[in-house]
Write an enzyme that holds these catalytic residues in place. Structure first.
Site, PDB file in Angstrom:
ATOM      1  N   HIS A 253       8.044   3.242  -9.036  1.00 31.48           N
ATOM      2  CA  HIS A 253       7.360   2.836  -7.815  1.00 31.48           C
ATOM      3  C   HIS A 253       8.288   2.803  -6.604  1.00 31.48           C
ATOM      4  O   HIS A 253       7.955   3.365  -5.575  1.00 31.48           O
ATOM      5  CB  HIS A 253       6.520   1.579  -7.945  1.00 31.48           C
ATOM      6  CG  HIS A 253       5.494   1.599  -6.856  1.00 31.48           C
ATOM      7  ND1 HIS A 253       4.359   2.368  -6.939  1.00 31.48           N
ATOM      8  CD2 HIS A 253       5.516   1.099  -5.608  1.00 31.48           C
ATOM      9  CE1 HIS A 253       3.714   2.306  -5.787  1.00 31.48           C
ATOM     10  NE2 HIS A 253       4.387   1.538  -4.960  1.00 31.48           N
ATOM     11  N   TYR A 257       8.402   5.200  -2.814  1.00 33.76           N
ATOM     12  CA  TYR A 257       8.713   4.764  -1.449  1.00 33.76           C
ATOM     13  C   TYR A 257       9.983   5.418  -0.930  1.00 33.76           C
ATOM     14  O   TYR A 257      10.140   5.583   0.276  1.00 33.76           O
ATOM     15  CB  TYR A 257       8.780   3.239  -1.373  1.00 33.76           C
ATOM     16  CG  TYR A 257       7.408   2.633  -1.547  1.00 33.76           C
ATOM     17  CD1 TYR A 257       6.282   3.436  -1.385  1.00 33.76           C
ATOM     18  CD2 TYR A 257       7.217   1.317  -1.888  1.00 33.76           C
ATOM     19  CE1 TYR A 257       5.020   2.928  -1.550  1.00 33.76           C
ATOM     20  CE2 TYR A 257       5.945   0.802  -2.052  1.00 33.76           C
ATOM     21  CZ  TYR A 257       4.840   1.602  -1.886  1.00 33.76           C
ATOM     22  OH  TYR A 257       3.585   1.108  -2.045  1.00 33.76           O
ATOM     23  N   SER A 268       8.334   7.749  13.423  1.00 31.18           N
ATOM     24  CA  SER A 268       8.649   6.760  14.466  1.00 31.18           C
ATOM     25  C   SER A 268       9.609   7.309  15.511  1.00 31.18           C
ATOM     26  O   SER A 268       9.779   6.703  16.567  1.00 31.18           O
ATOM     27  CB  SER A 268       9.246   5.498  13.831  1.00 31.18           C
ATOM     28  OG  SER A 268       8.377   4.992  12.856  1.00 31.18           O
ATOM     29  N   HIS A 302       0.999  -1.402 -11.639  1.00 28.31           N
ATOM     30  CA  HIS A 302      -0.300  -0.868 -11.204  1.00 28.31           C
ATOM     31  C   HIS A 302      -0.471   0.590 -11.634  1.00 28.31           C
ATOM     32  O   HIS A 302      -1.554   1.139 -11.515  1.00 28.31           O
ATOM     33  CB  HIS A 302      -0.536  -1.065  -9.701  1.00 28.31           C
ATOM     34  CG  HIS A 302       0.329  -0.244  -8.800  1.00 28.31           C
ATOM     35  ND1 HIS A 302       0.828  -0.709  -7.621  1.00 28.31           N
ATOM     36  CD2 HIS A 302       0.792   1.007  -8.896  1.00 28.31           C
ATOM     37  CE1 HIS A 302       1.542   0.216  -7.031  1.00 28.31           C
ATOM     38  NE2 HIS A 302       1.536   1.274  -7.795  1.00 28.31           N
ATOM     39  N   THR A 328       1.993  -1.754   5.719  1.00 31.23           N
ATOM     40  CA  THR A 328       1.652  -0.355   5.983  1.00 31.23           C
ATOM     41  C   THR A 328       0.650  -0.268   7.123  1.00 31.23           C
ATOM     42  O   THR A 328       0.758   0.603   7.991  1.00 31.23           O
ATOM     43  CB  THR A 328       1.082   0.312   4.713  1.00 31.23           C
ATOM     44  OG1 THR A 328       1.904  -0.057   3.620  1.00 31.23           O
ATOM     45  CG2 THR A 328       1.076   1.810   4.839  1.00 31.23           C
ATOM     46  N   ARG A 450      -7.075  14.203 -15.078  1.00 31.66           N
ATOM     47  CA  ARG A 450      -6.006  15.051 -14.566  1.00 31.66           C
ATOM     48  C   ARG A 450      -5.291  15.729 -15.738  1.00 31.66           C
ATOM     49  O   ARG A 450      -5.496  15.379 -16.888  1.00 31.66           O
ATOM     50  CB  ARG A 450      -5.024  14.228 -13.726  1.00 31.66           C
ATOM     51  CG  ARG A 450      -4.338  13.126 -14.489  1.00 31.66           C
ATOM     52  CD  ARG A 450      -3.575  12.176 -13.574  1.00 31.66           C
ATOM     53  NE  ARG A 450      -2.304  12.742 -13.171  1.00 31.66           N
ATOM     54  CZ  ARG A 450      -1.208  12.008 -12.912  1.00 31.66           C
ATOM     55  NH1 ARG A 450      -1.250  10.691 -13.025  1.00 31.66           N
ATOM     56  NH2 ARG A 450      -0.093  12.572 -12.540  1.00 31.66           N
TER      57      ARG A 450
END
Lengths: 537, 299
Positions: A253, A257, A268, A302, A328, A450
């Site tokens: 996980h 990120y 940004s 998750h 987010t 999938r």
């Protein structure tokens, strides 16, 4: 010998003349950055070719092209190559090129290690890709390498060593980036004046150092289970297959990120430039990245809602995952607010950034839906998930990399790219990518799992639409290749030092193309020159 | 067009949209299906899914709407001059708090769904499901508090689909139909027969690698893992045939191990179960009869 080395060291006039000396023995952050970018673009096309095989087989029901086992090799290799070969190295390449320029440093803090961390990568991928030509074939158990299935493969040792090498490369890259940012900023470049891109990479580098060793541990346990009769994950020997999933996703996980935080940084930088307005809520943007990074460590299960976790665990991981929507959301709202009240123009980097904000947010929405554990009992392991992570990784991470390439190409090459062809590339990509991935939401909700090579006739239409979008998107990337080659070698239009009207930041104060050595003497920082210098009080 | 005409066309459109987005209770995948099935069982995440979907759609319209207004109003070509502000604590608090409130609402719904899903107590029947490469085994463990005597069988992809799915078979997947419904890769040689209106507990295990037992009409999937017994439950409300597939990559034929559940009224099920038990007894007797003479000379 010693004399020659000393001599080399003080040669600040330009790049070494010999090809081998310049590229293979390079310690220059710009050249190594270029190497990373070329490498990742190559991997992007190799991984893309695997995706074309997948979409061709799924074009219509029935098996027309490949055997099911080879299909599984393709899905596995597509993921490994795209994640470790395309997305991650391209962000490292951008970091190499831009971080020293953005913080006013002459080079990366550890230039020789920089060379090593790049040159490990081609060998890692030769090791990985060579398995496709071996008896028994490549890894076919999915990029997640879940045992016991992955242990049935004959090429698992090659895959594991390749993963180890990639991990070593990433860890060294991360150490280098942290050392550079913390030690080599020009006087006056305070931490809270750094560009958001630099901030995003500082945080990403800590994530890399934290989780790559965990992956290395997990795959090493796979290796000993396969060849040295350990039973970490073998139920018959008292082990637990689910343990692997916990360890893998504790890496996995934060890993996702690692592939999106630098993208936040890039967007940004670009949106304020083309809105001609400072970024809205600079501190909130930095804090949001840090919060997302922290949360990434406590949401791993998750990915495992369907393995039969106890209810308490499902509830904890569901709540923690839903929390991610808050920082987010802050980022998305702040990007929109940056645009609000600006004076916008829509050059190719801006177009890709706007597409990023919209399409990444769509990926975020499906992410929020997937976070709801009861609904995930349906969504899990279907094409709904495939659509979700391609929205965040292709229209998210990959689009941000393309935006960055268009944004900084003038600085890298000294030439302007063809705006017309850039826009053709953008529109062709943004339309085809939605034709490719949007119907996959429907397929997943209708019940298509999938990683299957063939499907019921009910799924035929959307699969065909998706495949057409896939071929179109793949072909569109050849335009990108053409634009880049044209810009670097053939473009007659010279780029100004400040290539974009609204661009701020130190990288635009050096000539275009950026000379081989920059900031030999630390620049004097004027706050109004910085993208984020005097915006917060 | 009269106002009535407009009203009629809107309601016709709304009916069509409703049919597309969840009005029809699809139990099995339909061509061009857009949305999740409502399912045929007592427990279903469909409502939760729809709430989350609409929450996302509304937020999307607001955020993307603001973006498009900004892109239209604040373009340099329209003479827009950039403003200087870059911060507003009030706004930032607002768009932190509102999402938190929405999330608490969604979390409340989802927690309820999880709690009811986790409660496998008071079941009237137990089925053991075992995943193998690349087939399923079903064992009837107990029914209405009584043990079932040796009813269990392997269920695997039926033969026509299996022949058609071979590489370059030149057979047409469109032709494989049962009752007018295309069952290519979604049909088995022997379905799992279950009673309706009965709370059924599943015990799900993996025989070799990890599989995942998934019938969309039942509303969930559960991994079948070697060494771990997972539990789940269903209570099917409508008789019918419900189709699903293995959902966890399990090797080369992962795409070719479908699941078919045939739900029948209780009386019919009891009859079926009795026949199966009798057959099992006959078979066992035949086996013992064979093994006893074989052993006799040795003894």
């Amino acid at each position: 010998m010693a004399h020659a080395a000393t001599h080399d060291h003080h040669d600040h006039h330009g790049a070494p003349k010999g090809f081998f000396q310049r590229w293979v023995m390079s310690t220059n952050h710009k050249d190594i950055g270029t190497l990373y970018l070329i490498f990742s673009l190559t991997m992007f096309f190799i991984g893309g070719a695997f995706a074309m095989v997948i979409r061709a087989e799924l074009f219509k029901p029935g098996m027309q092209l490949v055997q099911p086992y080879f299909f599984n090799e393709m899905t596995t290799m597509h993921a490994l190559v795209m994640i470790f070969g395309a997305i991650m190295p391209s962000f490292v390449g951008l970091a190499n090129w831009m971080i020293p320029l953005m913080v006013g440093a002459p080079d990366m803090a550890l230039p020789r290690m920089n060379n090593l961390s790049f040159w490990i990568m081609p060998f890692a991928f030769i090791l990985l890709l060579s398995t496709l030509f071996m008896p028994g074939g490549g890894p076919a158990g999915g990029w997640t390498m879940y045992p016991p299935l992955s242990l049935q493969g004959e090429s698992i040792a090659y895959t594991i060593f390749a993963v180890h090498l990639m991990g070593i490369s990433s860890i060294m890259g991360a150490i280098n980036i942290i050392a550079t940012i913390l030690n080599m900023r020009a006087p006056g470049m305070d931490l809270l004046k750094m560009p958001v891109f630099v901030w995003s990479w500082l945080i990403t580098a800590f994530l890399l150092i934290a989780v790559m060793p965990v992956l290395a541990g997990a795959v090493t346990m796979l290796l000993t289970d396969k060849y040295f009769h350990t039973n970490f994950f073998n139920a018959a020997g008292g082990g637990d297959p689910v343990l692997f999933q916990h360890i893998f996703w504790f890496f996995g996980h934060p890993e996702v990120y690692i592939m999106i935080l630098p993208a936040f940084g890039i967007i940004s930088e670009i949106i304020p430039t083309f809105s001609r307005k400072p970024i809205f809520g600079y501190r909130a943007m930095v804090f949001a990245i840090a919060s997302i990074a922290f949360l990434s460590f406590i949401v791993w299960a998750h990915h495992m809602f369907a393995v039969g976790l106890p209810m308490g665990a499902e509830i904890f991981f569901m709540y923690a995952t839903m929390l991610i929507a808050v920082p987010t959301g802050v980022k998305v709202f702040n990007w929109v607010s940056t645009m609000w009240g600006g004076s916008m123009t829509f050059e190719t980097p801006m177009l890709f950034s706007i597409a990023f904000v919209i399409l990444f947010t769509i990926g975020g929405f499906s992410g929020l839906m997937l976070a709801l554990a009861p609904a995930d009992f349906q969504y899990h392991d279907t094409y709904f998930v495939v659509a979700h992570f391609h929205y965040v990784l292709v229209t998210g991470a990959a689009f941000s990399i393309m935006a960055a390439a268009y944004y900084w190409l003038p600085k890298w090459s000294g030439n302007m790219y063809s705006e017309t062809w850039g826009k053709i590339h953008f529109w062709s990509s943004v339309i085809s990518v939605n034709v490719l991935f949007f119907p996959q939401h429907f397929l997943g909700l209708a019940g298509m799992p999938r990683r299957i090579p063939d499907y019921n006739v009910a799924f035929a239409n959307f699969n065909m639409i998706s495949s057409i979008g896939g071929f179109w998107f793949g072909a569109s990337q050849l335009i990108f290749l053409g634009v880049v080659i044209h810009c670097v070698f053939f473009s007659k239009k010279k780029a100004a030092d400040r290539s974009w009207e609204g661009a701020k930041g130190l990288e635009w104060t050096v000539p275009s193309p950026a000379p081989f050595h920059t900031f030999d003497v630390p620049p004097v920082i004027h706050d109004d020159e910085l993208a984020h210098g005097n915006t917060e009080h | 067009m009269t106002s009535g005409g407009i009203g009629r066309s809107i309601s016709a459109w709304a009916a069509g949209a409703l049919a597309l987005f969840g009005g029809a209770a699809w139990a099995n995948p339909e061509p061009n299906q857009l949305n999740m099935t409502k399912g045929a069982a007592e427990w279903s995440p469909y409502a939760m899914h729809m709430v989350a979907l609409w929450v996302c759609v509304v937020i999307g319209i607001v955020v993307f709407g603001a973006m498009f207004i900004a892109m239209f109003r604040f373009r340099k070509s329209r003479g827009a001059v950039a403003e200087k502000w870059s911060h507003s604590t009030k706004l930032e608090v607002v768009w932190t708090v509102i999402p938190v409130i929405i999330l608490i609402f969604l979390a409340h719904l989802a927690t309820g769904g999880l709690t009811s899903f986790a409660d496998t107590t008071n079941s009237e029947m137990t089925i053991k499901v075992t995943g193998y490469q690349w087939k399923w085994r079903y064992d009837y463990v107990d029914y209405k508090g009584k043990g079932v005597d040796q009813v269990g069988f392997i269920s695997k992809l039926e033969e026509t689909s299996d022949r058609t799915r071979q590489l370059k078979s030149n057979l047409d997947p469109d032709k494989i139909k049962v009752d007018g419904y295309n069952t290519y890769l979604l049909d088995v040689d022997k379905p799992l027969v279950l009673p309706t209106n009965t709370k059924i507990r599943f015990v799900i295990v993996g025989g070799d690698v990890i599989h995942s037992w998934w019938v969309p009409a039942l509303g969930w999937k559960m991994d079948a893992i070697p060494g771990i017994a997972n539990a789940a439950w269903t209570n099917i409300k409508e008789p019918g045939v419900y189709r699903g597939q293995c959902a966890e990559l399990c090797g080369q034929d992962h795409g070719f191990m479908p699941i078919v559940v045939k739900a029948v009224p209780r009386a019919e099920f009891e009859q079926w179960l009795a026949t199966q038990e009798d057959e099992a007894k006959v078979q066992k007797a035949a086996q013992t009869a064979q093994t006893v003479p074989a052993q006799a000379p040795q003894g």
